[in-house]
Enzyme design. Structure first.
Site, mmCIF file in Angstrom:
data_model
loop_
_atom_site.group_PDB
_atom_site.id
_atom_site.type_symbol
_atom_site.label_atom_id
_atom_site.label_comp_id
_atom_site.label_asym_id
_atom_site.label_seq_id
_atom_site.Cartn_x
_atom_site.Cartn_y
_atom_site.Cartn_z
ATOM 1 N N HIS A 145 40.346 55.944 78.811
ATOM 2 C CA HIS A 145 40.249 55.277 77.496
ATOM 3 C C HIS A 145 38.874 54.660 77.241
ATOM 4 C CE1 HIS A 145 44.692 55.504 77.633
ATOM 5 N NE2 HIS A 145 44.575 55.039 78.861
ATOM 6 N N SER A 266 12.248 59.534 67.189
ATOM 7 C CA SER A 266 12.572 59.354 65.779
ATOM 8 C C SER A 266 11.266 59.292 65.006
ATOM 9 C CB SER A 266 13.356 58.058 65.596
ATOM 10 O OG SER A 266 13.213 57.598 64.273
ATOM 11 N N LYS A 272 12.740 55.201 70.036
ATOM 12 C CA LYS A 272 13.956 56.001 70.231
ATOM 13 C C LYS A 272 13.729 57.293 70.997
ATOM 14 C CE LYS A 272 16.935 56.184 66.952
ATOM 15 N NZ LYS A 272 18.303 56.082 66.528
ATOM 16 N N GLU A 279 23.589 66.563 71.504
ATOM 17 C CA GLU A 279 24.304 66.471 70.225
ATOM 18 C C GLU A 279 24.506 67.851 69.605
ATOM 19 O OE1 GLU A 279 23.151 62.196 68.353
ATOM 20 O OE2 GLU A 279 21.495 63.555 68.633
#
Ligand code: ARG
Length: 449
Positions: A145, A266, A272, A279
């Site tokens: 979980h 970024s 970043k 992804e």
């Protein structure tokens, strides 16, 4: 193209040209068999085979005159053969239909594509074992979980993926076996009225067997669906891995640092390092699932036997193979180059009361029923939380106020005793993990040989 010229609608050449090699191999085997059976004069067969060789060279040299108006790869190659050797080219299609021809091409392609995929699965499994070997003693939290549950060795986590991809490999081999059936000789749907030798063609093309029913042979695309579904399952695994890499590389987790090759900055925020490759692996999974559903839907309403709808199998299959092949390679690169923050992983494993189960088991070993022990540890956890402490920071007196089965040995429970206690086949004790890593290495070596 005028407003009422819709001829482009049926054209498949821009994607089915990738079948040229398989189409030419199929034709060569077919024509050799026709000559051997006395259906064609040997001299004609020789001319045709030679001409097909020239066509192949032309395609590979990049100067084949592709003609969209001929719709597909089969017609393009056949028409070009006329340019090369004249009217004798018309004899190639004796005892054959495009229906058994295209199925043969697709099966040859599928068998070959699966070899490539199995190679890429192997590389990724190698990356898992490599990381496991580097991190047999690195402790991390295991989750359920997305809650810290019990500590595990990082190697154990890597080998979980090794197992998953092992099942994918088995499924790929099964899909390959199902594609390994030769349909030529089925004609349009009912067989052909010539004394052909189907076994000879199968042998020449390296097929394990020939199809048993001509109608099934030209209308079957199960072998495409098998690869699409196998690929979907494999992409699902890769997507789960991608998701973990995204989480682990986030500032919140801080477990790993992905290699620069697999992150992008970024354009606005210089700090970043976005995990774009992971992804995209996760994102492309949707496309592969889509191809599976698309192909199931294409097939579900088709009356026997061949229907042109089936031409839609190609883009689904080719794109699936391309996406899976490249995603496997990207994941292998990402896994083998990622760097672990070993301290942070250990800290996380020690946090979150991950030893609660071990304390319950401690009571069980001393005779308390598990359900009761569970209640005791729940009460202890609450008391610890109220005091702003972790379970193993409580005093022996506190423990004994909940159960007199506790003695000072409870104070020595820590992540290591927790890990080492799980000394069962498939468990995370270091001895078990070490032999699992060895077994994985052996499996890889056997797969290689
Ligand atoms: N381009 C077609 C396909 O991919 C080849 C088979 C055509 N056969 C036919 N009877 N029209 O399915």
């Amino acid at each position: 193209m005028s407003h009422n010229d819709h001829s482009a609608y049926t054209v498949s050449l821009h994607y089915d040209r990738r079948l040229y090699k398989h189409d030419i191999a199929g034709s060569m085997a077919h024509v050799r068999m026709l000559a051997k059976q006395g259906i064609l004069p040997q001299a004609d067969a020789d001319l045709i085979e030679n001409g097909l060789g020239q066509v192949k060279d032309e395609i590979e040299a990049g100067n084949f005159p592709w003609r969209d108006e001929l719709e597909d790869i089969h017609m393009n190659i056949e028409r070009r053969l006329f340019d090369k050797i004249g009217d004798v080219a018309g004899k190639l299609h004796t005892a054959r239909s495009r229906n058994d021809q295209v199925s043969t091409d697709m099966r040859l392609y599928t068998k070959e594509a699966i070899n490539g995929l199995i190679g890429a699965v192997h590389e990724l499994r190698q990356a898992f074992v490599g990381k496991a070997e580097e991190h047999t003693t690195t402790i991390m939290p295991g989750y359920t979980h997305v809650q810290r549950a019990q500590p595990v060795y990082f190697a154990h986590h890597m080998l979980a993926y090794f197992e998953m991809l092992g099942r994918d490999q088995e499924r790929l081999l099964q899909a390959q076996a199902r594609a390994d059936v030769m349909p030529l000789g089925s004609g349009a749907l009912a067989g052909v009225p010539y004394p052909i030798d189907r076994e000879m063609v199968a042998r020449e093309l390296g097929f394990a067997s020939i199809s048993a029913n001509s109608m099934d042979a030209v209308s079957d695309r199960d072998f495409v669906l098998d690869l699409l579904s196998t690929s979907s399952t494999c992409m699902m695994h890769l997507s789960r891995l991608a998701e973990e890499l995204v989480l682990w590389s986030s500032e919140e987790f801080g477990f790993i640092r992905l290699h620069d090759d697999y992150t992008t900055g970024s354009s606005m925020m210089p700090q970043k390092r976005n995990p774009d490759f992971a992804e995209l692996a996760r994102g492309k999974t949707g496309r592969v699932f889509g191809h599976l559903v698309a192909m199931l839907t294409v097939m579900k309403g088709l009356p026997m036997t061949y229907d042109r709808d089936m031409q839609e199998d190609k883009e689904a299959l080719f794109d699936t193979v391309d996406v899976l092949q490249s995603t496997l390679a990207v994941m292998a690169g990402m896994v083998s180059t990622m760097e672990l923050n070993v301290e942070r992983l250990r800290e996380a494993a020690e946090g979150g009361n991950s030893l609660a189960t071990d304390i319950a088991d401690y009571l069980v070993i001393r005779g308390m029923p598990f359900r009761e022990a569970h209640g005791v540890v729940a009460a202890l956890s609450e008391q610890a939380a109220d005091a702003g402490k972790k379970l193993n920071e409580l005093s022996l007196d506190t423990y004994r106020s909940h159960s007199t089965l506790f003695d000072e040995s409870v104070l020595s429970i820590d992540v290591t005793t927790s890990l080492e206690a799980r000394d069962v086949p498939g468990g995370t004790a270091s001895g078990r993990v070490a032999s699992a890593v060895d077994a994985a290495r052996e499996t890889l070596e056997k797969d290689n040989g």
